[in-house]
Write a protein that holds these residues in place. Sequence first.
Motif, PDB file in Angstrom:
ATOM      1  N   ASP A 177       4.789  -0.578  -2.830  1.00 56.18           N
ATOM      2  CA  ASP A 177       3.649  -1.146  -3.553  1.00 56.18           C
ATOM      3  C   ASP A 177       4.225  -2.101  -4.592  1.00 56.18           C
ATOM      4  OD1 ASP A 177       1.505  -1.812  -5.148  1.00 56.18           O
ATOM      5  OD2 ASP A 177       0.660   0.207  -5.186  1.00 56.18           O
ATOM      6  N   SER A 252       1.690   5.358  -7.093  1.00 56.01           N
ATOM      7  CA  SER A 252       0.716   4.525  -6.396  1.00 56.01           C
ATOM      8  C   SER A 252      -0.122   5.410  -5.473  1.00 56.01           C
ATOM      9  CB  SER A 252       1.415   3.430  -5.569  1.00 56.01           C
ATOM     10  OG  SER A 252       0.496   2.789  -4.693  1.00 56.01           O
ATOM     11  N   ALA A 254      -2.321   4.581  -3.488  1.00 61.11           N
ATOM     12  CA  ALA A 254      -2.451   3.925  -2.185  1.00 61.11           C
ATOM     13  C   ALA A 254      -1.282   4.287  -1.277  1.00 61.11           C
ATOM     14  CB  ALA A 254      -2.538   2.405  -2.368  1.00 61.11           C
ATOM     15  N   ASN A 303      -4.282  -2.804   1.787  1.00 61.39           N
ATOM     16  CA  ASN A 303      -4.181  -2.157   0.480  1.00 61.39           C
ATOM     17  C   ASN A 303      -3.023  -2.709  -0.351  1.00 61.39           C
ATOM     18  OD1 ASN A 303      -6.221   0.256   0.326  1.00 61.39           O
ATOM     19  ND2 ASN A 303      -5.423   0.264   2.422  1.00 61.39           N
TER      20      ASN A 303
END
Length: 326
Positions: A177, A252, A254, A303
Amino acid sequence: MHDTKLANGLSVSAPARLHLGFVDLNGSLGRRYGSLGLAVDEPRTEIRLSRSEAMAAVGPEQDRVLTVLERCRQALGLSGRYRVEVLSAIPAHAGLGSGTQLALAIGAALMRLEGLSLSAQQLGDLAGRGARSAIGMAAFEAGGFIVDGGRGAIDQPPPVLIQMPFPEDWRVLLVFDRGAQGAHGDRETSAFAALPPFPEALADRLCRLVLMQLVPGLKEADIAAFGTALTQIQAIVGSHFAAAQGGSPWTSPAVGALLKRAAEQGATGIGQTSWGPTGFAFVPDQHVADRLYHSLVEDAKANGLEIMIARGRNAGATIVDDRQTP
């Protein structure tokens, strides 16, 4: 560390490392932390060092490069001037040991250039690394899967207890990320200081998982045993660190959600390296890795995430000295 040939100067290629968890955050036996780690072949830091009329850094991480160079020069009493070109860099503050590998790469190149000899642990101490873990230094020196014995009363990096080859067929899915950063510097120090006491019973559980399931799983190339143990270790340690990560075991969320999908599709050993945000999952071979990659990559892109397939690296950094080539 291994020598190979490459044109144009003295170069070092250093592998990233995954910090897979701790074994004793309680510390009641006199040693604290105790880390699990793995050297991986990607991403990597590659630098080239040469003599120069003035101190110079080219490429990413210029300020950090100059800081490391000056620290090494002063500690070793060197009067020379050097130029460092960073050809590629492990992403900073992503849980992959970027600072340690950069410092060790520069230190090792400088030692070779000046005809000096220090171990990776001595270099790490010189560069100010290894405050809690010896994983990055051991990965630089010889690669593989590593367990260190935690910090004791002596002010030096932890001793390496286990350093063994990682199964050649296994693969690691790394999930990045780029929009997040793990705790580092003063923030990391404050986060560790603010953590609640770690129950001794959980430290006992972690040690048993490592000794009686994870390491035997590696020895026997049993990815189910290895992965089950690692997922449990990550769950225990992640829950403890959640208070410093906004209440989540994932820096994160996600990344955590994507890796949950990977686990549902057969991946194992799910977790976050160090403070993240990079997450990981293990699979038995390249075929499974490719299948999972193609299954998850569009979701990842949607994402803002990236996926990389990596291998365990069973060798340390490579040092290339081409000064004698015409």
